[in-house]
Design a protein around this motif. Structure first.
Motif: not given
Length: 118
Positions: A18-25, A50-62
């Motif tokens: 997510s961070s990589i996508c947002a930064c390159v964007g 990147g934003a969608v990936t970040m939302i999905i990431a929240y399902k897999f960690g604190k």
């Protein structure tokens, strides 16, 4: 520390993506300032991914572990600025990057492990 990284691994990987996508964007937005419409659209696309990936990431960690990983944007921005835009990397920026990296490692690896979680 290793247990925390193992438990939040997928979320951490997704947050880094997510961070990589947002930064390159954002870099593409900068490049579009000279009238490059395709750069602008590509920037929106990558930032959205990147934003969608970040939302999905929240399902897999604190959140307390994953959210600080977005600080990697600052590191990637400095690297992209230097390589793509020929910006200067100063000693102060290098020290800042090391501080961010240390902070991200400490936070990502600092999840408490309770006996019930084992």
């Amino acid at each position: 520390m290793i247990e925390s990284l193992r438990r939040n691994r997928l979320g951490i990987i997704l947050m880094i993506c997510s961070s990589i996508c947002a930064c390159v964007g954002q870099l593409l937005w900068k490049l579009s300032a000279d009238g490059g419409f395709l750069f602008l659209m590509g920037g929106f696309f990558l930032y959205g991914i990147g934003a969608v990936t970040m939302i999905i990431a929240y399902k897999f960690g604190k959140v307390s572990i994953l959210q600080p990983i977005l600080s990697l944007n600052y590191i990637l921005s400095i690297i992209l600025g230097a390589t793509v835009l020929n910006e200067t990397i100063t000693l102060t920026k290098c020290i800042g990057v090391l501080g961010i990296m240390l902070g991200v490692l400490l936070i990502a690896g600092g999840d408490e492990v309770k006996d019930a979680d084992r």
